[in-house]
Motif scaffolding. Structure first.
Motif, PDB file in Angstrom:
ATOM      1  N   LYS A   1      10.178   1.438   8.415  1.00 27.27           N
ATOM      2  CA  LYS A   1       8.520   1.426   8.141  1.00 27.27           C
ATOM      3  C   LYS A   1       8.099   2.600   7.676  1.00 27.27           C
ATOM      4  O   LYS A   1       7.255   2.466   6.800  1.00 27.27           O
ATOM      5  N   GLY A   2       8.480   3.783   8.167  1.00 26.42           N
ATOM      6  CA  GLY A   2       7.897   4.990   7.849  1.00 26.42           C
ATOM      7  C   GLY A   2       8.129   5.335   6.415  1.00 26.42           C
ATOM      8  O   GLY A   2       7.119   5.839   5.769  1.00 26.42           O
ATOM      9  N   THR A   3       9.370   4.899   5.867  1.00 26.50           N
ATOM     10  CA  THR A   3       9.728   5.345   4.658  1.00 26.50           C
ATOM     11  C   THR A   3       8.948   4.550   3.730  1.00 26.50           C
ATOM     12  O   THR A   3       8.485   5.289   2.657  1.00 26.50           O
ATOM     13  N   LEU A   4       8.988   3.323   3.938  1.00 28.40           N
ATOM     14  CA  LEU A   4       8.020   2.404   2.851  1.00 28.40           C
ATOM     15  C   LEU A   4       6.570   2.805   2.759  1.00 28.40           C
ATOM     16  O   LEU A   4       5.918   2.815   1.942  1.00 28.40           O
ATOM     17  N   ASP A   5       6.169   2.957   4.134  1.00 29.26           N
ATOM     18  CA  ASP A   5       4.639   3.421   4.253  1.00 29.26           C
ATOM     19  C   ASP A   5       4.447   4.856   3.497  1.00 29.26           C
ATOM     20  O   ASP A   5       3.436   4.691   2.940  1.00 29.26           O
ATOM     21  N   HIS A   6       5.410   5.640   3.958  1.00 24.17           N
ATOM     22  CA  HIS A   6       4.991   7.079   3.068  1.00 24.17           C
ATOM     23  C   HIS A   6       5.089   6.770   1.530  1.00 24.17           C
ATOM     24  O   HIS A   6       4.268   7.504   0.625  1.00 24.17           O
ATOM     25  N   ALA A   7       6.147   5.989   1.025  1.00 24.08           N
ATOM     26  CA  ALA A   7       6.215   5.726  -0.291  1.00 24.08           C
ATOM     27  C   ALA A   7       5.011   4.924  -0.948  1.00 24.08           C
ATOM     28  O   ALA A   7       4.462   5.512  -2.135  1.00 24.08           O
ATOM     29  N   MET A   8       4.444   3.992  -0.345  1.00 24.71           N
ATOM     30  CA  MET A   8       3.199   3.216  -0.629  1.00 24.71           C
ATOM     31  C   MET A   8       2.026   4.396  -0.976  1.00 24.71           C
ATOM     32  O   MET A   8       1.136   4.176  -1.814  1.00 24.71           O
ATOM     33  N   LYS A   9       1.846   4.953  -0.017  1.00 26.73           N
ATOM     34  CA  LYS A   9       0.865   6.139   0.189  1.00 26.73           C
ATOM     35  C   LYS A   9       1.054   7.127  -0.987  1.00 26.73           C
ATOM     36  O   LYS A   9      -0.086   7.389  -1.609  1.00 26.73           O
ATOM     37  N   GLU A  10       2.118   7.313  -1.354  1.00 27.90           N
ATOM     38  CA  GLU A  10       2.483   8.487  -2.396  1.00 27.90           C
ATOM     39  C   GLU A  10       1.994   7.674  -3.802  1.00 27.90           C
ATOM     40  O   GLU A  10       1.545   8.060  -4.768  1.00 27.90           O
ATOM     41  N   LEU A  11       2.344   6.448  -3.809  1.00 28.01           N
ATOM     42  CA  LEU A  11       2.221   5.383  -5.141  1.00 28.01           C
ATOM     43  C   LEU A  11       0.761   5.248  -5.536  1.00 28.01           C
ATOM     44  O   LEU A  11       0.141   5.310  -6.207  1.00 28.01           O
ATOM     45  N   PHE A  12       0.057   4.526  -4.514  1.00 24.03           N
ATOM     46  CA  PHE A  12      -1.043   4.228  -4.383  1.00 24.03           C
ATOM     47  C   PHE A  12      -2.339   5.037  -3.808  1.00 24.03           C
ATOM     48  O   PHE A  12      -3.683   4.737  -3.981  1.00 24.03           O
ATOM     49  N   GLY A  13      -1.894   6.115  -3.129  1.00 25.45           N
ATOM     50  CA  GLY A  13      -2.995   7.096  -2.597  1.00 25.45           C
ATOM     51  C   GLY A  13      -3.027   6.794  -0.850  1.00 25.45           C
ATOM     52  O   GLY A  13      -2.728   5.663  -0.575  1.00 25.45           O
ATOM     53  N   SER A  14      -3.223   8.097  -0.209  1.00 28.38           N
ATOM     54  CA  SER A  14      -3.145   7.985   1.134  1.00 28.38           C
ATOM     55  C   SER A  14      -3.626   7.227   1.853  1.00 28.38           C
ATOM     56  O   SER A  14      -3.522   6.726   3.169  1.00 28.38           O
ATOM     57  N   SER A  15      -4.922   6.403   1.395  1.00 27.79           N
ATOM     58  CA  SER A  15      -5.716   5.487   2.225  1.00 27.79           C
ATOM     59  C   SER A  15      -4.982   3.941   2.339  1.00 27.79           C
ATOM     60  O   SER A  15      -5.786   3.105   2.943  1.00 27.79           O
TER      61      SER A  15
END
Ligand code: PHE
Length: 369
Positions: free
Chosen positions: A250-264
């Motif tokens: 969960k932590g890895t994918l949550d970080h990856a999605m924030k990197e990709l689409f923005g931290s919000s």
């Protein structure tokens, strides 16, 4: 030794040959300079390089008469002359004397004019997005692997815990290579339906711990429409080590999605099914278009489904243990995920039809330069 129109060549000494060829050359230059009309240039061409009685032809007759010891020298001088005269006759013939001489000297070179820029290509939007995703995981310490696009039934299905005839295979129908009926079912070749077979290949070739992402092209027997293409792209991820848990996933994918689409951007995980992960989940992100309030893009739900993931199924570890005994599900654990690159690229660029990514239409591609 005299031939009509040509200067005399009394003997084949070095000096005599040099004088002879220089005089022939000078003769040509004089005549070429005077040929001012199209008719005159055509006459010049016929006189010098005409097939039958052209002067060059006559010079070549002389060459043939040279004694053996002079033949090489004569031949070389002749070839040099021919290389000089022939193209100039052709140039006159095609462009006319005015243009030809302009090309040679009359037009001054204006070095202040803008140059001709070679058209630079650009990365295809899919490749750009794929590299972006891969880069995010590289920065988390993942290495990058690739695998074959034509894959065996074993790697694409069996080792991933899709038994023969299992209904889960129906969701990933594909093209199979013809004429393989004589082979055992597991060795038959097909176009891979996902990048997950590279999980198996990677574990077979290296012991844990492992963190790897695998970008690549995949195929499914899907009818093409605005959101489906029989060819598309995925980025696979696999992490195996001691004590890897679902919260690491969960932590890895949550970080990856924030990197990709923005931290919000927020993520949420829903129970799902894949034969090679247990438990399995689908990951949704809060809609990047409406911020989660609900819009047409997210069908008013506020969420967009983006990838599949889960904890590596023990049966998958068992499949590779024959080659790498350290993948003992009692001692190690891991997670895997797979995301569709096309969807993500379409969201990033506001592309409404997946077919545009494969059309090869330069008008579309040029908008990404
Ligand atoms: N291979 C799955 C698919 O293409 C995605 C996936 C990869 C799911 C890894 C779980 C783990 O649908």
């Amino acid at each position: 030794m005299e031939t009509a129109n040509l200067p005399a060549l009394a003997e084949f000494s070095d000096a005599a040959l040099a004088a002879f060829f220089a005089e022939v050359r000078a003769m040509f230059d004089r005549e070429a300079a005077q040929a001012a009309t199209p008719a005159a240039t055509e006459a010049l061409r016929v006189r010098w390089v005409g097939r039958k009685q052209g002067l060059l032809q006559q010079v070549s007759e002389l060459v043939k008469r040279a004694p053996a010891e002079a033949r090489k020298d004569v031949g070389q001088r002749f070839n040099a002359l021919k290389r000089e005269i022939e193209p100039r006759c052709e140039e006159f013939a095609t462009a006319g004397p005015a243009h030809a001489s302009q090309k040679l000297s009359a037009v001054p070179l204006d070095v202040t004019l803008p140059g001709i820029r070679p058209a630079l290509g650009a990365e295809h939007p899919l490749i750009r997005t794929m590299n972006e995703i891969v880069g995010i995981f590289q920065r988390m310490g993942y290495s990058v692997g690739i695998g074959p696009e034509v894959e065996s039934d074993y790697y694409n299905f069996e080792a991933l815990n899709f038994p023969p005839n299992h209904p889960a295979r129906d969701t990933q129908d594909t093209l199979v290579v013809a004429g393989q009926e004589h082979r055992p079912a597991r060795d038959r070749l097909l176009l891979r339906t996902h990048t997950s077979p590279v999980q198996i290949r990677t574990m077979e070739s290296q012991p844990p711990p492992l963190r790897i992402v695998i970008p690549g092209k995949v195929h499914r027997n899907d009818a093409a429409d605005a959101t489906h293409s029989p060819v598309f792209h995925q980025v696979e991820g696999l992490c195996v080590d001691k004590n890897i848990t679902f919260s690491d996933l969960k932590g890895t994918l949550d970080h990856a999605m924030k990197e990709l689409f923005g931290s919000s951007v927020k993520t949420r995980f829903f129970p799902s099914f894949f034969p090679f992960t247990e438990p399995s989940a689908d990951v949704q992100i809060s809609c990047i278009f409406c911020g989660g309030r609900g819009c047409r893009k997210c069908k008013n739900s506020g969420w967009i489904e983006l990838l599949g993931c889960g904890m590596v199924h023990p049966a998958v570890f068992e499949a590779v243990r024959g080659r790498q005994p350290e993948y003992d599900p009692e001692n190690i654990s891991g997670f895997a995920f797979g995301m569709g690159v096309d969807r993500i690229a379409m969201m990033q660029h506001g592309i409404g039809d997946i077919g545009l990514l494969y059309s090869g239409d330069c008008r579309f591609l040029e908008s990404f330069v």
